[in-house]
Design an enzyme around this catalytic site. Structure first.
Site, mmCIF file in Angstrom:
data_model
loop_
_atom_site.group_PDB
_atom_site.id
_atom_site.type_symbol
_atom_site.label_atom_id
_atom_site.label_comp_id
_atom_site.label_asym_id
_atom_site.label_seq_id
_atom_site.Cartn_x
_atom_site.Cartn_y
_atom_site.Cartn_z
ATOM 1 C CB SER A 60 -0.895 -0.022 1.246
ATOM 2 O OG SER A 60 -1.699 1.128 1.301
ATOM 3 C CG ASN A 63 -11.376 4.164 1.651
ATOM 4 O OD1 ASN A 63 -11.705 4.463 2.814
ATOM 5 N ND2 ASN A 63 -11.845 4.822 0.580
ATOM 6 C CD GLU A 64 -4.413 0.405 -1.394
ATOM 7 O OE1 GLU A 64 -4.424 0.118 -2.594
ATOM 8 O OE2 GLU A 64 -3.402 0.831 -0.795
ATOM 9 C CG LEU A 65 -3.915 2.054 6.994
ATOM 10 C CD1 LEU A 65 -2.640 1.264 6.699
ATOM 11 C CD2 LEU A 65 -3.558 3.441 7.513
#
Length: 940
Positions: free
Chosen positions: A16, A83-85
């Site tokens: 990420s 949002n990935e996190l």
């Protein structure tokens, strides 16, 4: 949960990051480092980024083993990244996914607290977001940034950082690998090897892995290599090379070319002179595993010295040959031992049933199969695989085949090792494999029987892991599968005509040879277990004439319930026995004497237990090689031949020769005699008085117990370098009659035990062995047990020479047993001269638990002591402490119960059968002999 299981992970790593900060710089180098370690990383180049996180990206996060989060200055400016996190944080919490945060030109505290330039970018991103979304991002930023990670500080080396991260990822992935999880016990091997490798040391180090074929050396090394693969080595190689051409220089060039090609990853690597390994790898930290090494020149060529390689290098050499490691000065050697019975059963079950223990109903047959492999991992794996999916009936049907033969795949692997031996080592290997003749024997015994012709090869066989020479008695051990290999090799020498083989072991083959008189001069040894034939067998009088090179003849009966029952018959007698015989063992020999032309000039050992012999031979024979005569329980033997030329005879066993009247006067010339056992020679009346036993300077043991008619005995004065000590005594008829009357002792042994624990199992075997050795043991079957110890039992204890106390888990649950112990203890304290009168046996219980009344033993004892007077308790404790402190036998120290039982019986025999028993009542003898006698007697 399924999405995060190891089976569904498509990727090793998900990264990420903020593309504008790191994609073309730091990230590209990290991806290259990961790819160089064959780590599969998700690449998002084809995904169009937008505010909502794409389903494909969600799947990639969930199906990765590790997430690397690269926090940079603009990371928080992207809702996509945040949002990935959130999804990464969820996988971290819910599924235990590993996360490695990397702080790229940003301080971790700025990420945790959203301050500085990172905080400014975050606040900008949050302007049009709800408070819930913002707080969610804040929580995951704080949690992920608090995980230990990597921080690229000002001035740090970015290349070193990418290498460190790649290594960290690799190590974490290896930790999760289960490639070798099916190899039972692998953890212990790896722990020992890692300790030996000492990876934290910067010195280059070379170690050896040693063991016999099939014991798992390569598998262990593969697991170790896999574990170390991701460590910080510049180059790695796991290779195995063999000599393929005779030209020595050309072979070495070929080895170097292949090796450098493998370790550097360059195909068709060409060199034109030797020494390129050192030149190319001198400054490289390398991990090298050389498998199945049997050529010292290979080691000299590829890993000649540790200085050829860079700091921290590790070289591992796998071989069967200890001599090769020593020659290359490899002193750090890990010798792979055979697994325990429990681990062996587990290995078999993993292979056969894909579980750690046998299914219901398979336990007994699985244990038998594991034993047939001799706990060899290769055998366990191959046999387990071949039996996988079969019904119990099929397992049972295969047992006889497994007992008698060797699996084809196992034989192929073991045979390859045998073929590498030189001819003399091969010959000695076959000798040792023959019928347990030398398997389990001492090195000195083998040298005696082989005239030292092949004994120099014993060390070579041990170095090559074909045998083990165990301390402290230098005993030879050969694995059962290797022993079967030896027999298969001999069988293949002449499949159709067994008389042309070197050794015969199979009873059917031996019967065939004797029936058709097809024995040839090729035959060197015959081992005939007559319990393997279904009915008595008649041997022709001339059966041995054609096998005049026979050196080892063993005829025995190991069947149960056949004592003194001959299975072989010689109705017409025997006209010939081979002149070259070195070993002659024939239980229940059916004739009254040997053939008149019998010559014993090469004979080293003669054992004729339970024979019908009345005499051995006439006249004086050349017996210079003879070291042992065993005529035990030959009840009809009336005389011993002239032994004046038996100058090397060390052992003469005549126990139970009940027709023997006297010893031959030539016994005085057997000056190397160490052990003379004439116990239970009930008709023995005299030892010739003119015999001067002072000449027997080597005598260590003399047994005359049970010689109830002995009337005269020569003067003896033996005090010599061997430690055997007697006072000067002249025997008299009246004294011997009194000593042999057994008026003081009705029993040799009194056993004290808990019936519930051992009566139907262990005790039965002990009683049987004692009875076999003619040791009179008190039996309490008809005594009704109660709380108080009976008068008959008290008398039995007091009238026994030795008490055996079998401490088991429930021993202390019986007041009967404890009261017995008190009486035994009291009698022991009254014993003169400290003679050993009690032998404690700790049967599945720790001696310290008995002494201290702890553990299960202690719990039982406490229950017994409830509502008992304190006086009784203290008496019991004193007896338990004192008896448990005596030298005894601990069952946990013995590999099998049968061997332990035999040791106990021998221990009893050595303590009750001593010449000392003749002189117990001699007034003042204690002071005359002194304490030294007690020290010497323990050596018997």
């Amino acid at each position: 949960m399924a999405a995060s299981s190891s089976g569904s992970r498509r990727y090793d790593v998900f990264s990420s990051f903020s593309g504008e900060d790191v994609r073309k710089t730091f990230l590209s180098h990290l991806l290259k480092a990961l790819d160089g370690r064959s780590i599969k990383t998700f690449i998002d180049h084809g995904i169009e980024r937008s505010r909502p996180i794409a389903p494909e990206l969600l799947s990639a996060i969930r199906e990765s083993s590790i997430s690397i989060v690269i926090f940079s200055k603009n990371y928080a400016s992207s809702t996509w990244c945040l949002n990935e996190l959130v999804e990464i944080h969820k996988c971290f919490n819910d599924f235990g996914q590993m996360v490695i945060p990397v702080f790229y030109d940003v301080d971790p505290s700025e990420v945790r607290k959203q301050t500085g330039r990172f905080g400014e970018a975050f606040e900008t991103t949050c302007k049009d977001k709800t408070e819930d979304v913002k707080q969610g991002w804040i929580r995951v930023l704080s949690d992920i940034a608090s995980i230990a990670g990597e921080h690229l500080q000002n001035g740090s080396d970015e290349a070193s950082m990418t290498e460190k991260i790649a290594n960290d990822v690799s190590n974490k992935l290896v930790t999760r690998s289960n490639d070798f999880g099916g190899f039972v016990g692998i953890e212990a091997h790896l722990e020992a090897l890692n300790s030996m490798l000492c990876l934290e040391s910067k010195e280059a180090r070379m170690i050896g892995i040693l063991g016999t074929s099939g014991i798992g050396k390569t598998t262990i090394a593969r697991a170790l290599f896999s574990q170390l693969f991701t460590s910080n080595f510049h180059h790695r190689a796991f290779v195995a090379y063999k000599r393929t051409i005779r030209d020595d220089y050309g072979m070495k060039l070929s080895w170097e070319e292949q090796f450098l090609s493998d370790i550097l990853g360059q195909k068709d690597f060409k060199i034109y002179h030797l020494g390129m390994v050192e030149q190319r790898l001198k400054h490289k930290k390398v991990l090298i595993v050389l498998d199945d090494v049997d050529d010292l020149e290979l080691l000299k060529t590829l890993v000649g010295q540790t200085r050829w390689f860079g700091s921290g290098s590790r070289i591992i050499v796998i071989t069967q040959d200890r001599r090769l490691l020593k020659a290359h000065k490899i002193n750090l050697i890990y010798e792979v031992e055979f697994p325990s019975k429990a681990l062996s059963l587990k290995m078999l079950c993993r292979s056969a049933f894909e579980q750690d223990s046998p299914p219901r109903g398979f336990m007994e047959v699985a244990v038998q199969v594991a034993e047939l492999t001799g706990n060899l991992p290769l055998g366990l794996s191959i046999l387990g695989s071949s039996l996988r999916g079969r019904e119990k009936k099929e397992w049972m049907e295969m047992l006889p085949e497994l007992q008698n033969g060797l699996d084809e795949d196992i034989e192929k692997i073991l045979r390859a090792s045998y073929d590498k031996l030189d001819k003399k080592c091969q010959e000695l290997f076959i000798y040792i494999a023959f019928a347990c003749l030398f398997n389990g024997a001492q090195v000195s015994y083998i040298k005696d029987l082989l005239e030292d012709r092949l004994s120099v090869r014993l060390t070579m066989l041990a170095d090559k892991s074909f045998i083990r020479i165990t301390s402290p008695y230098e005993t030879i051990e050969m694995h059962s599968l290797l022993q079967k290999l030896g027999r298969e090799i001999v069988h293949a020498e002449s499949i159709d005509n067994p008389g042309k083989r070197r050794f015969l072991v199979d009873a059917d083959d031996i019967v065939d040879v004797f029936t058709h008189n097809t024995g040839t001069e090729t035959l060197v040894g015959i081992y005939f277990n007559t319990s393997d034939i279904s009915e008595p067998f008649f041997i022709h009088e001339k059966s041995f004439e054609g096998i005049h090179n026979l050196q080892f003849l063993i005829v025995c009966d190991y069947g149960w319930g056949r004592k003194n029952e001959a299975r072989l018959y010689l109705p017409q007698g025997l006209v010939h026995l081979p002149r070259k015989l070195r070993l002659l063992i024939w239980n229940n020999y059916p004739l009254k004497c040997f053939p008149s032309n019998f010559k014993a000039e090469f004979l080293v050992e003669l054992e004729m237990e339970d024979s019908k012999l009345e005499k051995l031979w006439e006249g004086t024979q050349a017996l210079g090689s003879l070291k042992k005569i065993n005529m035990r329980n030959s009840r009809y033997l009336k005389e011993i031949p002239d032994l004046s030329l038996a100058i090397n005879l060390e052992k003469l066993y005549l126990f139970g020769c009940k027709s023997l009247l006297t010893l031959h006067s030539s016994i005085q010339y057997v000056i190397k005699l160490r052990r003379l056992n004439m116990g239970n020679c009930t008709k023995l009346e005299s030892v010739p008085t003119h015999v001067n036993l002072k000449s027997l300077k080597s005598l260590e043991y003399l047994n005359l117990r049970g010689c109830i008619r002995l009337r005269n005995f020569p003067q003896i004065s033996l005090y010599n370098s061997t430690g055997f000590f007697w006072s000067e005594l002249i025997s008299t008829v009246s004294y011997l009659e009194q000593a042999s009357s057994s008026s003081r002792s009705r029993y040799d042994v009194f056993p004290s035990f808990s019936g519930a624990d051992v009566r139907k199992s262990f005790l039965g075997h002990v009683m049987k062995e004692l009875d076999y050795k003619s040791i009179k043991t008190f039996k309490d079957h008809r005594i009704e047990r109660s709380r108080s110890i009976g008068h008959e039992l008290l008398s039995a204890i007091r009238e026994s020479r030795i008490s055996i106390v079998i401490f088991s888990k429930n021993y202390a649950s019986s007041t009967w047993c404890l009261n017995e112990l008190v009486e035994i203890h009291d009698q022991s304290c009254k014993t003169l001269l400290g003679r050993r009168s009690v032998i404690p046996i700790f049967y599945d219980v720790d001696p310290s638990e008995v002494r201290k009344q702890t553990g299960e033993f202690g719990e039982v004892f406490k229950l017994t002591c409830e509502r008992r007077p304190e006086e009784d308790k203290q008496r019991w404790i004193q007896a338990l402490v004192d008896v448990a402190n005596m030298a005894g036998v601990d069952s946990r120290n013995w590999c099998d119960e049968a061997t332990m039982v035999k040791k106990i019986a021998e221990d009893v025999l050595n303590n009750i059968i001593t010449p000392w028993n003749f002189f117990d009542e001699s007034v003042g003898l204690e002071a005359h002999i002194g304490n030294e006698f007690n020290i010497k007697k323990r050596r018997l």
